[in-house]
Design an enzyme around this catalytic site. Structure first.
Site, PDB file in Angstrom:
ATOM      1  N   LYS A 189       0.806  -1.216   0.000  1.00 19.96           N
ATOM      2  CA  LYS A 189       0.000   0.000   0.000  1.00 19.96           C
ATOM      3  C   LYS A 189       0.851   1.283   0.000  1.00 19.96           C
ATOM      4  CE  LYS A 189      -1.869  -0.011   3.739  1.00 19.96           C
ATOM      5  NZ  LYS A 189      -2.546  -0.340   4.985  1.00 19.96           N
ATOM      6  N   ARG A 212     -11.050   4.300   9.038  1.00 21.15           N
ATOM      7  CA  ARG A 212     -11.010   2.939   9.584  1.00 21.15           C
ATOM      8  C   ARG A 212     -12.389   2.462  10.009  1.00 21.15           C
ATOM      9  NH1 ARG A 212      -5.686   0.962  10.470  1.00 21.15           N
ATOM     10  NH2 ARG A 212      -4.195   2.674  10.526  1.00 21.15           N
ATOM     11  N   ARG A 214      10.758 -10.585   5.994  1.00 23.66           N
ATOM     12  CA  ARG A 214      11.266  -9.296   6.440  1.00 23.66           C
ATOM     13  C   ARG A 214      12.276  -9.441   7.565  1.00 23.66           C
ATOM     14  NH1 ARG A 214       7.115  -4.398   7.108  1.00 23.66           N
ATOM     15  NH2 ARG A 214       6.503  -5.548   8.961  1.00 23.66           N
ATOM     16  N   ARG A 270      11.148  -9.718  13.224  1.00 25.72           N
ATOM     17  CA  ARG A 270      10.324  -9.143  14.288  1.00 25.72           C
ATOM     18  C   ARG A 270       9.222 -10.110  14.692  1.00 25.72           C
ATOM     19  NH1 ARG A 270       8.882  -3.248  12.120  1.00 25.72           N
ATOM     20  NH2 ARG A 270       7.034  -4.443  11.651  1.00 25.72           N
ATOM     21  N   ARG A 307      -3.028 -10.836  12.213  1.00 26.58           N
ATOM     22  CA  ARG A 307      -3.123  -9.423  11.803  1.00 26.58           C
ATOM     23  C   ARG A 307      -4.033  -9.287  10.589  1.00 26.58           C
ATOM     24  NH1 ARG A 307       2.892  -8.003  10.757  1.00 26.58           N
ATOM     25  NH2 ARG A 307       2.159  -5.997  10.029  1.00 26.58           N
TER      26      ARG A 307
END
Ligand SMILES: [Zn+2]
Length: 213
Positions: free
Chosen positions: A13, A87, A121, A154, A165
């Site tokens: 995004k 949101r 990542r 992470r 998530r």
């Protein structure tokens, strides 16, 4: 052109938003960035947000709306690419009062692609730089290019956490996405190919959007 961009974490995004900004010559407005700026400048709103987040609470809807209103007043006349807002359906209605949205981009990426991308990542322990084992490899495996620091994964980039998530994102965004679909503003953009050229996606988006009269 006034555009809102929606997409799950790891959908690219931010990348698309900044490329659209360049192509359209409009600012990229991210409410996440605006909030961080308020905190950094220790404005009255910034201090209030800090208090909420340090006590583990959610920043109220109206506070974010207030920050965005301020940003809109200080120059968004040529348009914008908005990210991180709305949101909730309530916020979508607030946004409609502030300005007229031309299009809402809804990025659709399969979970498997996102999980593969995000779990690749890596972050530097020392300077915080972000790498990716697939798309942005460090020159030396496990070491930061910038400072030589150790790279680690992470906790929120572990596959099970990403899945959670994504679920949270989907449940939270569904009513807002439905709202814009019913308003006839939603443009679905599918991105199945993890190696797709971002420029391709951006030109696809540009073909789908036009200013509302
Ligand atoms: Zn580093």
């Amino acid at each position: 052109m006034r555009i809102v961009i929606f997409g799950p974490p790891g959908s690219g995004k931010g990348t698309y938003a900044s490329r659209l900004m360049e192509k359209l010559g409009v600012p990229h407005i991210s409410t996440g960035d605006l909030v961080r700026e308020e905190i950094r400048n220790q404005t009255p709103l910034g201090k209030m947000i800090e208090k909420y987040s340090s006590s583990g609470g959610l920043v109220p809807d109206e506070t974010i709306t207030e920050i965005l209103k301020e940003r809109m007043r200080s120059g968004a006349s040529k348009g914008f690419v908005l990210e991180g807002y709305p949101r909730t359906v309530n916020q979508a209605k607030e946004l409609a009062k502030m300005t007229k949205i031309d299009a809402v981009i809804n990025l659709i990426v399969p979970d498997s692609v996102i999980i593969r991308r995000l779990s690749a990542r890596l972050q530097c322990k020392s300077c915080g730089a972000i790498y990716n084992e697939i798309t942005l490899k460090p020159r030396v495996a496990g070491k930061c290019d910038k400072c030589g620091g150790e790279l680690f994964r992470r906790a929120d980039d572990q596959p099970e956490v990403i899945q959670e998530r994504l679920k949270v994102y989907r449940e939270a965004s569904a009513p807002v996405v439905d709202f814009y679909r019913s308003e006839g503003l939603l443009k679905d953009i599918g991105n199945e190919d993890p190696n797709a050229d971002p420029n391709e996606i951006v030109s696809q988006i540009l073909k789908m959007i036009k200013p509302r009269p």
